[in-house]
Write a protein that holds these residues in place. Structure first.
Motif, mmCIF file in Angstrom:
data_model
loop_
_atom_site.group_PDB
_atom_site.id
_atom_site.type_symbol
_atom_site.label_atom_id
_atom_site.label_comp_id
_atom_site.label_asym_id
_atom_site.label_seq_id
_atom_site.Cartn_x
_atom_site.Cartn_y
_atom_site.Cartn_z
ATOM 1 N N GLN A 130 64.774 16.039 56.070
ATOM 2 C CA GLN A 130 63.590 16.381 56.854
ATOM 3 C C GLN A 130 62.674 15.175 57.004
ATOM 4 O O GLN A 130 62.120 14.913 58.082
ATOM 5 C CB GLN A 130 62.834 17.528 56.184
ATOM 6 C CG GLN A 130 61.595 17.969 56.956
ATOM 7 C CD GLN A 130 60.881 19.130 56.275
ATOM 8 O OE1 GLN A 130 61.484 19.871 55.525
ATOM 9 N NE2 GLN A 130 59.608 19.269 56.543
ATOM 10 N N SER A 131 62.506 14.410 55.931
ATOM 11 C CA SER A 131 61.639 13.231 55.973
ATOM 12 C C SER A 131 62.153 12.189 56.961
ATOM 13 O O SER A 131 61.376 11.541 57.663
ATOM 14 C CB SER A 131 61.531 12.621 54.576
ATOM 15 O OG SER A 131 60.728 11.460 54.587
ATOM 16 N N ILE A 132 63.479 12.037 57.035
ATOM 17 C CA ILE A 132 64.089 11.080 57.957
ATOM 18 C C ILE A 132 64.005 11.579 59.395
ATOM 19 O O ILE A 132 63.952 10.813 60.348
ATOM 20 C CB ILE A 132 65.559 10.817 57.568
ATOM 21 C CG1 ILE A 132 65.627 10.144 56.191
ATOM 22 C CG2 ILE A 132 66.266 9.934 58.598
ATOM 23 C CD1 ILE A 132 67.022 10.080 55.611
ATOM 24 N N GLY A 133 63.960 12.905 59.565
ATOM 25 C CA GLY A 133 63.946 13.481 60.903
ATOM 26 C C GLY A 133 65.211 14.228 61.264
ATOM 27 O O GLY A 133 65.363 14.705 62.378
ATOM 28 N N ARG A 140 58.524 8.838 70.069
ATOM 29 C CA ARG A 140 58.703 10.255 70.392
ATOM 30 C C ARG A 140 60.160 10.543 70.714
ATOM 31 O O ARG A 140 60.737 11.528 70.249
ATOM 32 C CB ARG A 140 57.826 10.619 71.589
ATOM 33 C CG ARG A 140 57.903 12.087 71.994
ATOM 34 C CD ARG A 140 57.366 12.298 73.384
ATOM 35 N NE ARG A 140 58.228 11.654 74.377
ATOM 36 C CZ ARG A 140 57.936 11.578 75.672
ATOM 37 N NH1 ARG A 140 56.816 12.082 76.129
ATOM 38 N NH2 ARG A 140 58.768 10.983 76.517
ATOM 39 N N ASP A 141 60.773 9.655 71.508
ATOM 40 C CA ASP A 141 62.159 9.887 71.916
ATOM 41 C C ASP A 141 63.151 9.670 70.787
ATOM 42 O O ASP A 141 64.305 10.075 70.878
ATOM 43 C CB ASP A 141 62.515 8.973 73.098
ATOM 44 C CG ASP A 141 61.777 9.380 74.368
ATOM 45 O OD1 ASP A 141 61.188 10.485 74.368
ATOM 46 O OD2 ASP A 141 61.764 8.607 75.330
ATOM 47 N N SER A 142 62.701 8.995 69.709
ATOM 48 C CA SER A 142 63.615 8.774 68.581
ATOM 49 C C SER A 142 63.759 10.020 67.712
ATOM 50 O O SER A 142 64.645 10.099 66.865
ATOM 51 C CB SER A 142 63.116 7.610 67.712
ATOM 52 O OG SER A 142 61.952 7.980 66.995
ATOM 53 N N LEU A 143 62.893 11.009 67.909
ATOM 54 C CA LEU A 143 62.963 12.232 67.111
ATOM 55 C C LEU A 143 63.967 13.201 67.731
ATOM 56 O O LEU A 143 63.651 14.324 68.116
ATOM 57 C CB LEU A 143 61.574 12.885 67.030
ATOM 58 C CG LEU A 143 60.507 12.052 66.312
ATOM 59 C CD1 LEU A 143 59.138 12.695 66.479
ATOM 60 C CD2 LEU A 143 60.837 11.908 64.838
#
Length: 567
Positions: free
Chosen positions: A76-79, A295-298
């Motif tokens: 979760q922390s990494i995404g 934003r797009d990296s998530l």
């Protein structure tokens, strides 16, 4: 998470490196390392994976449940939200079989946290209540208080301020009962956020500053980054933009230092808005581009929500395929010409074919970009960002679309969205407005670009009425009843910056505070209604009857005047 301590992780690494522990002592060490490693989430994930592997080999379900829980936390922390929620469900199941009520409750609470991040409020509250019920019976105070706090935070995000404060007071009492400093810090910060959103700025500032002070001592940087952004919002309300910029920069620097992707996106977006407010457009543009990048990296958020913009991606990819095929055809034509020589007939054919394909390429480009932007791109190889003093921006989205889309295949989802957005595109063309993009079930367009300076607020309202009428007609059509939704529409007029993002799959976009306000108008609208800002109201009030809604609290904006345009 509450209770993490990077200093403890640092002190334990030397023991891990010595590789002298075995059995449950090694499992204990890995549990502590995976939990307390805050600064390097990938390292935390490595410890969790090793913990799972050793627990499986030794048949130890207690540590196996811990391993899956810590894997979920690190993911979760990494995404990696899809991997996180899978790990949490495994943790809950193993803990249930092992009879460990505390771990089972913690896993359900963590699942609720992921649903909160994914903006699935109903599922989030369902699992928070399940976690709180289990943990209250287990009398495990800190996890119990933690998920009361997290549930309150979810309610805060959804503007249920009274309910949020009730949860925070209950969690605060439990943290006081066990004198848990970090928990009290989170509670202070979140209560400060409630005060900030309900106009009690002085109380908000004192609570949040005290929370930051406590959290700095334990080196818990994610919440500090969030609370610094809240402080920035407070100073925006006070019209002290330079101080707001200082707080936001502190948040951004922490996010950069510790790889907090969500905060990197949010802080850059906030700085873009703040620098625009003080008239520094170059810095505003720079931070907005950084916001888009982060934003797009998530990407995994889109995986969990299943609301990626499949229709737009399909359109752009199809156009790109066609362009790539055209380039291949040109190269093949050159090879053929090299073999057959410079015969006149071949030369004439080549000229005709290239001209035809060039026109086709240009037509495809015009489907992606506005005409004058496409011309500038062809001439210069790039497009210079332009500022417009006044444009009118419209956002729409469908009520209940998220839960509906979860039941559809990607193909059916695209078909459903296309049913509406194809009509919206036709309405934009009718009124001389510019579609900008679609984002999931949201549709964004603008009027007033490229020399179009006349009556764009009036044309946008007319287009909004046609959109609302089409959606209402679709609801009444028996043949398309399964495609029916309620729509919310928001409109604002103000300055923006426009430009092209990307170097291969070009995307034309606009940004600025006017865009943010238009989005807020949509989110604060009601089904079937057209909600407009004060700016737009002043420009259309002589042509349309409007219902004043009063000054309504808006996230990160304070109170804003809003109006419904009446049919």
């Amino acid at each position: 998470m509450i209770g993490q301590d990077q200093r403890k992780a640092d002190s334990l690494k030397s023991i891990y490196d010595a590789n002298i522990l075995v059995g449950e002592e090694k499992l204990d060490l890995l549990t502590d390392l995976a939990f307390n490693e805050v600064n390097d989430s990938k390292l935390s994930l490595k410890f969790a994976e090793e913990l799972i592997s050793l627990s499986v080999k030794s048949g130890n379900n207690a540590y196996l449940a811990q391993g899956y829980l810590q894997k979920g936390n690190a993911s979760q922390s990494i995404g990696y939200l899809d991997e996180a929620i899978t790990a949490y469900f495994k943790s809950a199941e193993v803990a249930r079989i092992d009879g460990n009520r505390t771990l089972e409750g913690a896993a359900y609470g963590a699942i609720a946290d992921v649903y909160t991040i994914s903006d699935n409020h109903v599922n989030a509250m369902t699992y928070y209540k399940k976690a709180i019920s289990i943990l209250s019976k287990a009398k495990d105070t800190i996890p119990w208080a933690t998920f009361l706090l997290n549930a309150g935070d979810a309610l805060l995000t959804n503007k249920n301020y009274d309910s949020a404060l009730t949860y925070f007071k209950e969690s605060g009492a439990l943290f006081e009962q066990v004198d848990y400093a970090t928990g009290k810090a989170y509670n202070l910060g979140n209560i400060g956020m409630v005060y900030a959103n309900t106009g009690k700025k002085d109380l908000a500032e004192s609570n949040i500053n005290e929370a930051i002070r406590i959290l700095e001592e334990s080196q818990d940087y994610y919440p500090i980054s969030v609370y610094l952004m809240a402080m920035a919002d407070i100073y925006v309300e006070k019209k002290e933009h330079e101080t707001a910029i200082t707080y936001t920069k502190r948040s951004l620097n922490l996010a950069k230092q510790y790889g907090l992707k969500e905060q990197l996106a949010d802080a850059n977006e906030k700085l873009a808005s703040l620098y625009e407010s003080v008239g520094d457009m170059p810095l505003s543009y720079k931070h907005y581009k950084d916001h888009i990048t982060y934003r797009d990296s998530l990407l995994n958020l889109e995986t969990v929500q299943q609301l990626a913009d499949q229709r737009t991606n399909f359109e752009v990819s199809q156009k790109q395929i066609e362009v790539d095929l055209l380039e291949t055809q040109k190269r093949n034509q050159l090879i053929i010409l090299g073999f057959i020589g410079l015969l006149l007939l071949a030369s004439l054919w080549f000229y005709w074919a290239i001209s035809k394909e060039k026109k086709k390429s240009e037509k495809l480009l015009l489907n992606i970009l506005p005409e004058d932007t496409a011309k500038e791109l062809k001439v210069n190889g790039k497009v210079k960002a332009k500022q417009y003093d006044a444009v009118t921006v419209l956002f729409t989205d469908f009520k209940g679309f998220t839960s509906y889309s979860e039941k559809l295949s990607p193909e059916a989802l695209v078909e459903t969205v296309d049913h509406y957005f194809s009509k919206f595109d036709a309405i934009m063309e009718k009124y001389g407005l510019e579609k900008i993009k679609t984002i999931g079930d949201a549709y964004m367009c603008v009027g007033g670009l490229h020399g179009d300076t006349q009556d764009h607020p009036d044309r946008m309202v007319k287009a909004a009425f046609e959109i609302a009428d089409f959606v209402e007609t679709t609801k009444k059509d028996i043949a398309t009843s399964e495609l029916s939704f309620d729509i919310r529409i928001g409109i604002n007029t103000g300055p923006v910056v426009a430009g092209v993002v990307g170097t291969k799959k070009f995307a034309y976009d606009i940004w600025g505070d006017a865009v943010n306000v238009a989005s807020r108008m949509e989110s604060m609208s009601e089904p079937g209604k057209i909600n407009i800002s004060e700016n737009t109201y002043q420009l259309v009030k002589d042509k349309y009857a409007c219902e004043y809604r009063g000054e309504i609290p808006v996230k990160n904006r304070g109170n804003m005047k809003m109006y419904f345009v009446l049919p």
